[in-house]
Design a protein around this motif. Sequence first.
Motif, PDB file in Angstrom:
ATOM      1  N   UNK A 290       0.821  -1.210   0.000  1.00 52.77           N
ATOM      2  CA  UNK A 290       0.000   0.000   0.000  1.00 52.77           C
ATOM      3  C   UNK A 290       0.856   1.262   0.000  1.00 52.77           C
ATOM      4  N   UNK A 291       1.945   1.238   0.773  1.00 50.06           N
ATOM      5  CA  UNK A 291       2.800   2.408   0.877  1.00 50.06           C
ATOM      6  C   UNK A 291       3.532   2.702  -0.435  1.00 50.06           C
ATOM      7  N   UNK A 292       3.624   1.699  -1.301  1.00 48.55           N
ATOM      8  CA  UNK A 292       4.272   1.899  -2.603  1.00 48.55           C
ATOM      9  C   UNK A 292       3.458   2.813  -3.507  1.00 48.55           C
ATOM     10  N   UNK A 293       2.186   3.065  -3.165  1.00 50.56           N
ATOM     11  CA  UNK A 293       1.344   3.980  -3.940  1.00 50.56           C
ATOM     12  C   UNK A 293       1.391   5.405  -3.391  1.00 50.56           C
ATOM     13  N   UNK A 294       2.373   5.714  -2.544  1.00 57.06           N
ATOM     14  CA  UNK A 294       2.506   7.065  -2.000  1.00 57.06           C
ATOM     15  C   UNK A 294       2.654   8.079  -3.127  1.00 57.06           C
ATOM     16  N   UNK A 295       1.884   9.152  -3.055  1.00 59.92           N
ATOM     17  CA  UNK A 295       1.943  10.198  -4.080  1.00 59.92           C
ATOM     18  C   UNK A 295       1.329  11.470  -3.514  1.00 59.92           C
ATOM     19  N   UNK A 296       1.556  12.584  -4.206  1.00 61.62           N
ATOM     20  CA  UNK A 296       1.063  13.879  -3.739  1.00 61.62           C
ATOM     21  C   UNK A 296      -0.145  14.380  -4.530  1.00 61.62           C
ATOM     22  N   UNK A 297      -0.575  13.643  -5.545  1.00 60.58           N
ATOM     23  CA  UNK A 297      -1.730  14.074  -6.341  1.00 60.58           C
ATOM     24  C   UNK A 297      -3.042  13.880  -5.594  1.00 60.58           C
ATOM     25  N   UNK A 298      -3.034  13.036  -4.582  1.00 61.00           N
ATOM     26  CA  UNK A 298      -4.270  12.735  -3.863  1.00 61.00           C
ATOM     27  C   UNK A 298      -4.541  13.768  -2.766  1.00 61.00           C
ATOM     28  N   UNK A 299      -4.444  15.043  -3.130  1.00 69.53           N
ATOM     29  CA  UNK A 299      -4.742  16.131  -2.201  1.00 69.53           C
ATOM     30  C   UNK A 299      -6.236  16.409  -2.184  1.00 69.53           C
ATOM     31  N   UNK A 300      -6.681  17.170  -1.168  1.00 69.53           N
ATOM     32  CA  UNK A 300      -8.084  17.561  -1.079  1.00 69.53           C
ATOM     33  C   UNK A 300      -8.185  19.073  -0.976  1.00 69.53           C
ATOM     34  N   UNK A 301      -9.170  19.644  -1.675  1.00 63.36           N
ATOM     35  CA  UNK A 301      -9.359  21.092  -1.729  1.00 63.36           C
ATOM     36  C   UNK A 301     -10.589  21.472  -0.917  1.00 63.36           C
ATOM     37  N   UNK A 302     -10.414  22.362   0.060  1.00 66.89           N
ATOM     38  CA  UNK A 302     -11.539  22.902   0.824  1.00 66.89           C
ATOM     39  C   UNK A 302     -11.802  24.327   0.342  1.00 66.89           C
ATOM     40  N   UNK A 303     -12.681  25.020   1.036  1.00 73.17           N
ATOM     41  CA  UNK A 303     -12.971  26.406   0.662  1.00 73.17           C
ATOM     42  C   UNK A 303     -11.775  27.331   0.836  1.00 73.17           C
ATOM     43  N   UNK A 304     -10.862  26.970   1.734  1.00 71.34           N
ATOM     44  CA  UNK A 304      -9.742  27.864   2.021  1.00 71.34           C
ATOM     45  C   UNK A 304      -8.374  27.216   1.859  1.00 71.34           C
ATOM     46  N   UNK A 305      -8.329  25.897   1.815  1.00 68.29           N
ATOM     47  CA  UNK A 305      -7.040  25.196   1.832  1.00 68.29           C
ATOM     48  C   UNK A 305      -6.954  24.136   0.740  1.00 68.29           C
ATOM     49  N   UNK A 306      -5.730  23.838   0.357  1.00 68.32           N
ATOM     50  CA  UNK A 306      -5.428  22.610  -0.371  1.00 68.32           C
ATOM     51  C   UNK A 306      -4.588  21.770   0.584  1.00 68.32           C
ATOM     52  N   UNK A 307      -5.077  20.581   0.906  1.00 73.85           N
ATOM     53  CA  UNK A 307      -4.429  19.731   1.903  1.00 73.85           C
ATOM     54  C   UNK A 307      -3.681  18.625   1.175  1.00 73.85           C
ATOM     55  N   UNK A 308      -2.359  18.728   1.185  1.00 70.96           N
ATOM     56  CA  UNK A 308      -1.492  17.816   0.436  1.00 70.96           C
ATOM     57  C   UNK A 308      -0.976  16.734   1.382  1.00 70.96           C
ATOM     58  N   UNK A 309      -1.045  15.462   0.992  1.00 69.10           N
ATOM     59  CA  UNK A 309      -0.530  14.412   1.881  1.00 69.10           C
ATOM     60  C   UNK A 309       0.984  14.515   2.050  1.00 69.10           C
ATOM     61  N   UNK A 310       1.452  14.150   3.228  1.00 64.46           N
ATOM     62  CA  UNK A 310       2.881  14.087   3.518  1.00 64.46           C
ATOM     63  C   UNK A 310       3.204  12.708   4.077  1.00 64.46           C
ATOM     64  N   UNK A 311       4.471  12.293   3.917  1.00 60.60           N
ATOM     65  CA  UNK A 311       4.864  10.923   4.268  1.00 60.60           C
ATOM     66  C   UNK A 311       6.154  10.869   5.087  1.00 60.60           C
ATOM     67  N   UNK A 312       6.547  11.998   5.684  1.00 61.54           N
ATOM     68  CA  UNK A 312       7.863  12.085   6.323  1.00 61.54           C
ATOM     69  C   UNK A 312       8.956  11.780   5.307  1.00 61.54           C
ATOM     70  N   UNK A 313       8.796  12.340   4.133  1.00 60.41           N
ATOM     71  CA  UNK A 313       9.696  12.101   3.010  1.00 60.41           C
ATOM     72  C   UNK A 313      10.355  13.425   2.610  1.00 60.41           C
ATOM     73  N   UNK A 314      11.598  13.399   2.118  1.00 60.21           N
ATOM     74  CA  UNK A 314      12.253  14.636   1.693  1.00 60.21           C
ATOM     75  C   UNK A 314      11.493  15.408   0.621  1.00 60.21           C
ATOM     76  N   UNK A 315      10.641  14.723  -0.137  1.00 63.84           N
ATOM     77  CA  UNK A 315       9.904  15.399  -1.213  1.00 63.84           C
ATOM     78  C   UNK A 315       8.629  16.078  -0.733  1.00 63.84           C
ATOM     79  N   UNK A 316       8.259  15.917   0.537  1.00 65.23           N
ATOM     80  CA  UNK A 316       6.991  16.468   1.039  1.00 65.23           C
ATOM     81  C   UNK A 316       6.881  17.969   0.790  1.00 65.23           C
TER      82      UNK A 316
END
Length: 358
Positions: free
Chosen positions: A285-311
Amino acid sequence: MRRLHGTPREQGYYMPAQWMTHESTILAFPFGEENWQGGLTRVRCEFMSFLQQIVEDESTILVITPMEEESFHETQRIVKQNWVNSTNLHVVILPLDDVWMRDIVTIQLISEDLKELIPVKWKFNGWGEKFSYDHDCAVGYQLIEIMGINNFFDIPIILEGGAIEVDGKGNGITTRSCLLNPNRSGLNENEFSQIIKDFFGLNKLIWLDEGLVGDHTDGHIDMVARFTPTGNILINHTHNRNNPHFHILEQNYKQLSREFGSSSLICLPLPEQTIEEAMTNKLPELACANYANFYITNHSVIVPAFNDPADEVARSIAANFFPQHEVVSVLARDILKYGGGILNCLTQQVPQKRTGAR
């Protein structure tokens, strides 16, 4: 409740982009150790950070399965949560099999004049009969009632919300590996293209061949490429030929370049260190880690982080293409590691009815 006939497009409805103003967001509180491979406590802590960010931004409907209310309050105590906008949180108790609201509940359409909201209830089969789904099939209808919506479309065709990405201007992207999979509806590409165009109000639908390798949804598009309000597309990409997703992402980039022009595509890095760890330690499951699966609210874009240098690299790239939003990172490593989905997968937005032009 009244089931409507015909198609949404012929009656003047379409699916708006996720960055259109929301009336609310629907989520569900994680439950069941067996659903989360023994990592439920860690998952809940990450989930609560995500939930708090959404609640601070907009009204939120949180579905809690029966007998888990105390677990929710206990998790609040564990993470010492301080609810700044607690009146935005509306809890409903409904039975569930799983929590991935993007795929389970109705997809909300809005009228061309933005004055009427219409849900579409697609058929759901547990991502191709992989998981139980009896309660999940019913919760969409129950939420329609709770939300006081009288009319809706009820479509006897299998489709999950994570399988479709739209820009609200008539363009959409999906994948053959998911929607044309024999474990879904059994329709051919031409048949499904027409249905999607009619029910999402699209003029153009782009079919990519595949999503990420090992994605148990069979390749949802929201793990691959996302539209932005600037007219650009944020797309996962890597130059690392040893990355399991390299060839698929190269092909997706070329295809979207042909359709939209390469200048419109903005590459998001993959969290290579996280994916390498997943491959080394056999954490599929962790092999599918990516940053495209973000969520957009009225005020924020919430981007997933993984404790990775690319975060931070990924967050800063996304920030350039959401100029009206604050772009923040929220840790989602355990949500992915133990559940297989990320942030956008957990949500379903409800557009805000208002007066104005499309």
